[in-house]
Design a protein around this motif. Structure first.
Motif, short mmCIF file in Angstrom:
data_model
loop_
_atom_site.label_atom_id
_atom_site.label_comp_id
_atom_site.label_asym_id
_atom_site.label_seq_id
_atom_site.Cartn_x
_atom_site.Cartn_y
_atom_site.Cartn_z
N GLY A 265 35.33 50.90 41.66
CA GLY A 265 35.36 50.75 40.22
C GLY A 265 36.12 49.54 39.72
O GLY A 265 36.01 49.16 38.57
N LYS A 266 36.91 48.90 40.57
CA LYS A 266 37.72 47.77 40.13
C LYS A 266 36.88 46.51 40.03
O LYS A 266 36.02 46.25 40.86
CB LYS A 266 38.88 47.53 41.08
CG LYS A 266 39.93 48.62 41.00
CD LYS A 266 41.12 48.27 41.84
CE LYS A 266 42.18 49.34 41.74
NZ LYS A 266 43.33 49.05 42.55
N LYS A 267 37.17 45.72 39.02
CA LYS A 267 36.50 44.44 38.84
C LYS A 267 37.50 43.33 39.13
O LYS A 267 38.68 43.44 38.80
CB LYS A 267 36.00 44.28 37.41
CG LYS A 267 34.86 45.19 37.06
CD LYS A 267 34.39 44.90 35.66
CE LYS A 267 33.25 45.80 35.26
NZ LYS A 267 32.81 45.55 33.90
N ARG A 268 37.02 42.27 39.70
CA ARG A 268 37.87 41.11 39.94
C ARG A 268 37.75 40.18 38.76
O ARG A 268 36.67 39.88 38.29
CB ARG A 268 37.44 40.38 41.21
CG ARG A 268 37.69 41.20 42.45
CD ARG A 268 37.37 40.38 43.66
NE ARG A 268 37.57 41.17 44.86
CZ ARG A 268 37.36 40.73 46.06
NH1 ARG A 268 36.91 39.51 46.24
NH2 ARG A 268 37.58 41.50 47.09
N SER A 269 38.89 39.71 38.30
CA SER A 269 38.85 38.79 37.17
C SER A 269 38.54 37.39 37.71
O SER A 269 39.10 36.95 38.70
CB SER A 269 40.19 38.78 36.43
OG SER A 269 41.22 38.37 37.29
N THR A 270 37.62 36.72 37.06
CA THR A 270 37.21 35.41 37.51
C THR A 270 38.16 34.33 37.03
O THR A 270 38.63 33.53 37.81
CB THR A 270 35.79 35.08 37.03
OG1 THR A 270 35.73 35.24 35.62
CG2 THR A 270 34.79 36.02 37.68
N ARG A 271 38.47 34.34 35.73
CA ARG A 271 39.36 33.33 35.18
C ARG A 271 40.21 33.95 34.11
O ARG A 271 39.78 34.82 33.38
CB ARG A 271 38.53 32.21 34.56
CG ARG A 271 38.63 30.93 35.33
CD ARG A 271 37.71 29.89 34.81
NE ARG A 271 38.00 29.49 33.44
CZ ARG A 271 37.36 28.53 32.83
NH1 ARG A 271 36.41 27.90 33.44
NH2 ARG A 271 37.65 28.20 31.60
N ARG A 272 41.42 33.45 34.03
CA ARG A 272 42.30 33.92 32.97
C ARG A 272 41.98 33.17 31.70
O ARG A 272 41.80 31.95 31.71
CB ARG A 272 43.75 33.68 33.37
CG ARG A 272 44.72 34.48 32.52
CD ARG A 272 46.12 34.34 33.02
NE ARG A 272 46.65 33.11 32.44
CZ ARG A 272 47.61 32.39 32.98
NH1 ARG A 272 48.13 32.74 34.10
NH2 ARG A 272 48.04 31.31 32.38
N LYS A 273 41.89 33.87 30.60
CA LYS A 273 41.56 33.25 29.33
C LYS A 273 42.79 32.52 28.81
O LYS A 273 43.90 33.03 28.86
CB LYS A 273 41.12 34.33 28.34
CG LYS A 273 40.34 33.81 27.19
CD LYS A 273 39.76 34.94 26.39
CE LYS A 273 38.85 34.40 25.33
NZ LYS A 273 38.26 35.45 24.54
N SER A 274 42.58 31.31 28.32
CA SER A 274 43.69 30.53 27.80
C SER A 274 44.13 31.09 26.44
O SER A 274 43.34 31.66 25.71
CB SER A 274 43.30 29.06 27.66
OG SER A 274 42.21 28.94 26.79
N GLY A 275 45.39 30.91 26.13
CA GLY A 275 45.93 31.45 24.90
C GLY A 275 45.51 30.66 23.68
O GLY A 275 44.89 29.60 23.77
#
Length: 139
Positions: A65-75
């Protein structure tokens, strides 16, 4: 799970009852978890393995069920450019140039004309001349 049955139509109630009966039949026909776990452990032991070796530390349902995050969103970034005609039109200088600014730069104005005074410096150009060859005509 809360279902407000007062709001459902006859068709929706019938569909809900049918789905509930099918789910009840499926759950009642399954073997108990303890029996399945015991059988799986015995089968793994028969081949010389343990359940932890086969499936790791976590159960298989949690890892799937876990998803891997591809990129962190910039603030969020404070705006650098503002449209004098409409104060709500702003741009931070990141990403594509907005339509309002593109339209005004096509008609002779520079993007630096729209900088917010005291807050912003012009955005650096993406294309730098360092390392690029230039053609120089010798006369």
């Amino acid at each position: 799970m809360n279902i407000d049955v007062d709001q459902l139509s006859l068709r929706e109630l019938t569909a809900l009852l049918t789905a509930a009966e099918q789910r009840k039949k499926l759950i009642s026909s399954r073997r108990p978890i303890a029996a399945v776990r015991k059988k799986a452990t015995a089968l793994a032991a028969q081949y010389g393995y343990t359940i932890e070796e086969l499936f790791g530390e976590q159960p298989a349902a949690e890892t799937a069920g876990k998803k891997r995050s591809t990129r962190r969103k910039s603030g969020k970034v404070a705006p650098k450019y503002r449209d004098p005609d409409n104060k709500r039109n702003t741009w931070s200088g990141r990403g594509r140039m907005p339509r309002w600014l593109m339209h005004k730069t096509k008609h002779g104005r520079s993007a630096t004309d729209f900088l917010i005074p005291g807050l912003a410096k012009p955005t650096a150009r993406k294309s730098s001349s360092i390392g690029k060859r230039t053609l120089v005509k010798k006369v």
